[in-house]
Write an enzyme that holds these catalytic residues in place. Structure first.
Site, PDB file in Angstrom:
ATOM      1  N   GLY A  12      -0.534 -38.865  -2.290  1.00 47.67           N
ATOM      2  CA  GLY A  12      -0.257 -38.928  -3.728  1.00 47.67           C
ATOM      3  C   GLY A  12       0.704 -40.019  -4.172  1.00 47.67           C
ATOM      4  CG  ASN A  14      -2.122 -45.448  -5.155  1.00 46.02           C
ATOM      5  OD1 ASN A  14      -1.870 -46.519  -5.702  1.00 46.02           O
ATOM      6  ND2 ASN A  14      -2.427 -45.358  -3.871  1.00 46.02           N
ATOM      7  CB  ILE A  93     -17.159 -38.427  -9.089  1.00 47.47           C
ATOM      8  CG1 ILE A  93     -15.642 -38.620  -8.936  1.00 47.47           C
ATOM      9  CG2 ILE A  93     -17.502 -37.828 -10.446  1.00 47.47           C
ATOM     10  CD1 ILE A  93     -14.783 -37.406  -9.203  1.00 47.47           C
ATOM     11  CG  ASN A 107     -11.848 -45.012  -6.507  1.00 45.45           C
ATOM     12  OD1 ASN A 107     -10.910 -44.257  -6.218  1.00 45.45           O
ATOM     13  ND2 ASN A 107     -12.636 -45.544  -5.578  1.00 45.45           N
ATOM     14  CG  HIS A 109     -12.017 -48.674  -1.512  1.00 41.33           C
ATOM     15  ND1 HIS A 109     -12.115 -47.471  -0.833  1.00 41.33           N
ATOM     16  CD2 HIS A 109     -12.424 -49.633  -0.642  1.00 41.33           C
ATOM     17  CE1 HIS A 109     -12.564 -47.705   0.388  1.00 41.33           C
ATOM     18  NE2 HIS A 109     -12.760 -49.002   0.529  1.00 41.33           N
TER      19      HIS A 109
HETATM   20  C1  GAR Z   1      -4.999 -45.257  -1.162  1.00 38.72           C
HETATM   21  O1  GAR Z   1      -4.745 -46.319  -0.298  1.00 38.72           O
HETATM   22  C2  GAR Z   1      -6.334 -45.434  -1.833  1.00 38.72           C
HETATM   23  O2  GAR Z   1      -6.680 -46.771  -2.041  1.00 38.72           O
HETATM   24  C3  GAR Z   1      -7.259 -44.783  -0.852  1.00 38.72           C
HETATM   25  O3  GAR Z   1      -6.571 -43.664  -0.397  1.00 38.72           O
HETATM   26  C4  GAR Z   1      -5.169 -43.955  -0.383  1.00 38.72           C
HETATM   27  C5  GAR Z   1      -4.429 -42.803  -1.012  1.00 38.72           C
HETATM   28  O4  GAR Z   1      -3.049 -42.947  -0.862  1.00 38.72           O
HETATM   29  N1  GAR Z   1      -8.508 -44.445  -1.469  1.00 38.72           N
HETATM   30  C6  GAR Z   1      -9.684 -44.534  -0.850  1.00 38.72           C
HETATM   31  O5  GAR Z   1      -9.815 -44.854   0.302  1.00 38.72           O
HETATM   32  C7  GAR Z   1     -10.877 -44.179  -1.737  1.00 38.72           C
HETATM   33  N2  GAR Z   1     -12.090 -44.549  -1.117  1.00 38.72           N
HETATM   34  P1  GAR Z   1      -2.046 -42.055  -1.739  1.00 38.72           P
HETATM   35  O6  GAR Z   1      -2.516 -40.614  -1.592  1.00 38.72           O
HETATM   36  O7  GAR Z   1      -0.709 -42.275  -1.121  1.00 38.72           O
HETATM   37  O8  GAR Z   1      -2.139 -42.520  -3.154  1.00 38.72           O
END
Ligand code: GAR
EC number: 2.1.2.2
Length: 203
Positions: A12, A14, A93, A107, A109
């Site tokens: 979490g 982000n 989704i 989103n 990525h």
């Molecule tokens: C982030 O690096 C995001 O880009 C990635 O998951 C991580 C979550 O980190 N998302 C994906 O890979 C989506 N395909 P967080 O929970 O610390 O925000």
């Protein structure tokens, strides 16, 4: 669009960066809900300490994805949520939510899409010896990490950099650029609304 919900599955960081940016910069839009599909995820603790309501809901309690998403949708509609921000939501989704929020789901990525969609993107790019990694911020469609790109930022791999250092560098870029990009996307949405309104009043 005034009311935002963040979807997350794990740490979490982000989600927290987005909520903090929206408050520090006094956005007109407000994060009114965090939706989490993993009831023990750390994002739930972060959201609670930021006083954002949480819907922690495990899909295993439902017999179909449609039922799971319908349940989420009821809360989104009851809170009059206008747009969804995926921040480490490790689930596709489905059509139920997608149809209700078409063009209103963003989103982030951790790769330069279309390269390395899906899980473990940083690890796979790093192990493949890529010299330039990065992040992509995009609108969500029915695919996995597909949909129109709003912003990409590259993160170069410097000599001797470890995987952990690269992961940290990419996360730091996400924390800066995801709120910034969502902000300008929201501004674009507002301007479009304004243009439509002006046309309607002229006719
Ligand atoms: C982030 O690096 C995001 O880009 C990635 O998951 C991580 C979550 O980190 N998302 C994906 O890979 C989506 N395909 P967080 O929970 O610390 O925000």
């Amino acid at each position: 669009m005034k009311r935002l919900a963040i979807f997350a599955s794990g740490n979490g960081s982000n989600a927290q960066a987005m909520i903090e940016a929206s408050r520090q910069e006094k956005w007109e839009e407000q994060v009114v809900l965090v939706v989490c599909d993993q009831p023990s995820a750390y994002v739930i603790e972060r959201a609670r300490s930021l006083h954002v309501p949480v819907l922690a809901i495990s899909p295993i309690l439902f017999s179909t994805k449609q039922e799971y998403e319908t349940c989420i949708l009821q809360t989104l509609h009851s809170l009059q949520v206008d747009a969804l921000i995926l921040a480490g939501y490790m689930r596709l989704i489905g059509p139920t939510i997608l149809h209700s929020y078409e063009g209103k789901i963003v989103n982030v990525h951790p790769s330069l899409l279309p390269y390395y969609p899906g899980l473990q993107a940083i690890e796979r790019a790093f192990e493949a010896g890529e010299e330039e990694l990065g992040i992509s911020i995009h609108l969500v469609d029915e695919g996995m990490d597909t949909g129109p790109i709003l912003q990409q930022v590259s993160v170069p791999r410097t000599e001797g950099m470890t995987l952990v250092e690269m992961q940290k560098a990419i996360q730091a870029v996400e924390h800066e650029w995801y709120p910034k990009t969502v902000r300008s996307w929201l501004d674009d949405q507002k301007n479009r609304g304004g243009t439509k309104h002006e046309k309607a009043s002229v006719n």
